[in-house]
Scaffold this motif. Structure first.
Motif, PDB file in Angstrom:
ATOM      1  N   ARG A 177      17.667  -1.189  53.961  1.00  0.00           N
ATOM      2  CA  ARG A 177      18.844  -1.843  53.403  1.00  0.00           C
ATOM      3  C   ARG A 177      18.683  -2.165  51.903  1.00  0.00           C
ATOM      4  O   ARG A 177      19.513  -1.798  51.087  1.00  0.00           O
ATOM      5  CB  ARG A 177      19.104  -3.117  54.194  1.00  0.00           C
ATOM      6  CG  ARG A 177      20.407  -3.741  53.853  1.00  0.00           C
ATOM      7  CD  ARG A 177      20.845  -4.667  54.947  1.00  0.00           C
ATOM      8  NE  ARG A 177      22.005  -5.416  54.496  1.00  0.00           N
ATOM      9  CZ  ARG A 177      22.583  -6.362  55.185  1.00  0.00           C
ATOM     10  NH1 ARG A 177      22.119  -6.696  56.366  1.00  0.00           N
ATOM     11  NH2 ARG A 177      23.620  -6.984  54.703  1.00  0.00           N
ATOM     12  N   CYS A 178      17.605  -2.856  51.548  1.00  0.00           N
ATOM     13  CA  CYS A 178      17.468  -3.265  50.133  1.00  0.00           C
ATOM     14  C   CYS A 178      16.605  -2.297  49.320  1.00  0.00           C
ATOM     15  O   CYS A 178      16.537  -2.405  48.104  1.00  0.00           O
ATOM     16  CB  CYS A 178      16.928  -4.680  50.033  1.00  0.00           C
ATOM     17  SG  CYS A 178      15.245  -4.874  50.667  1.00  0.00           S
ATOM     18  N   CYS A 191      17.437  -9.344  49.545  1.00  0.00           N
ATOM     19  CA  CYS A 191      17.910  -8.612  50.724  1.00  0.00           C
ATOM     20  C   CYS A 191      18.732  -9.517  51.641  1.00  0.00           C
ATOM     21  O   CYS A 191      18.351 -10.636  51.954  1.00  0.00           O
ATOM     22  CB  CYS A 191      16.751  -8.023  51.506  1.00  0.00           C
ATOM     23  SG  CYS A 191      17.303  -6.960  52.856  1.00  0.00           S
ATOM     24  N   CYS A 250      12.230  -1.670  53.500  1.00  0.00           N
ATOM     25  CA  CYS A 250      13.488  -1.916  54.211  1.00  0.00           C
ATOM     26  C   CYS A 250      14.524  -0.878  53.791  1.00  0.00           C
ATOM     27  O   CYS A 250      14.666  -0.567  52.611  1.00  0.00           O
ATOM     28  CB  CYS A 250      13.959  -3.319  53.837  1.00  0.00           C
ATOM     29  SG  CYS A 250      15.647  -3.692  54.275  1.00  0.00           S
ATOM     30  N   CYS A 256      10.800  -6.417  52.093  1.00  0.00           N
ATOM     31  CA  CYS A 256      12.096  -6.536  51.412  1.00  0.00           C
ATOM     32  C   CYS A 256      11.970  -7.120  50.017  1.00  0.00           C
ATOM     33  O   CYS A 256      10.974  -7.736  49.669  1.00  0.00           O
ATOM     34  CB  CYS A 256      13.006  -7.478  52.204  1.00  0.00           C
ATOM     35  SG  CYS A 256      13.654  -6.767  53.711  1.00  0.00           S
ATOM     36  N   SER A 287      19.402  -9.007  54.743  1.00  0.00           N
ATOM     37  CA  SER A 287      19.088  -8.901  56.161  1.00  0.00           C
ATOM     38  C   SER A 287      18.780 -10.290  56.733  1.00  0.00           C
ATOM     39  O   SER A 287      18.540 -11.233  55.985  1.00  0.00           O
ATOM     40  CB  SER A 287      17.907  -7.955  56.385  1.00  0.00           C
ATOM     41  OG  SER A 287      16.773  -8.432  55.694  1.00  0.00           O
TER      42      SER A 287
HETATM   43 ZN    ZN Z   1      15.568  -5.594  52.967  1.00  0.00          ZN
END
Ligand code: ZN
Length: 183
Positions: free
Chosen positions: A64-65, A35, A62, A31, A37
């Motif tokens: 997400r990021c 991030c 990741c 990440c 998370s």
């Molecule tokens: Zn992340």
């Protein structure tokens, strides 16, 4: 890992993005510091100075990021800012997409795609906006004719200028000038 780095991970501090990446051994993911998370257990975290280093360990970026896209995003943002600057400085010239791209050493297609994605308009639309801004200043503050204003802000003919101006302002240049005088 020093305390400063660990604090950046815990607080998701965006100021550290690009300065390091962290991998979580238990999830196999890496990440950016920012991030959001869940904070991993400290003993499972490994720090990497570069994206390359993180990727070489076999960790996955990741979802997400999207740490692997950081570099691209900032390069595109930088390019977009250079394009905006070019337009601000050279809007009086007959700039085409091709011409702008050539001056920025990239392909017209790439410039268009990048600018659209980050600014929600094309470089051409941004150029028109700059020209109209300058035109409003001239109409308000000088007694130049509409044709002269058109020419000074980079339109090759005044009919086209008036058309674009009207489209954007819902007024002709002359009406606009009159309305500012009445204020
Ligand atoms: Zn992340």
């Amino acid at each position: 890992m020093n305390e400063e780095i660990w604090r950046a991970v815990v607080e998701c501090d965006p100021a550290y993005d690009g300065k390091f990446y962290y991998g979580v051994l238990t999830t196999g993911i890496f990440c950016k510091p920012s991030c959001k998370s869940r904070t991993p257990k400290r003993e499972h975290v490994r720090i990497f100075a570069t994206l390359d280093e993180a990727q070489r360990t076999g960790l996955r970026p990741c979802k997400r990021c999207q740490p692997h896209k950081t570099g691209w995003q900032s390069a595109d943002e930088e390019l977009t800012q250079r394009a905006e600057q070019l337009i601000s400085e050279c809007y009086t010239e007959p700039l085409t997409l091709r011409e702008m791209a050539a001056r920025l050493f990239i392909s017209p297609y790439y410039l268009l795609r990048c600018f659209r994605r980050l600014r929600d308009c094309s470089p051409g639309q941004y150029l028109i906006r700059k020209r109209l801004e300058a035109a409003r200043e001239l109409l308000r503050g000088t007694s130049l004719s509409v044709a002269q204003v058109a020419h000074q802000v980079g339109f090759r003919n005044s009919a086209h200028f008036s058309h674009v101006f009207h489209q954007e302002m819902k007024q002709t240049p002359t009406e606009f000038r009159r309305s500012t005088k009445e204020e």
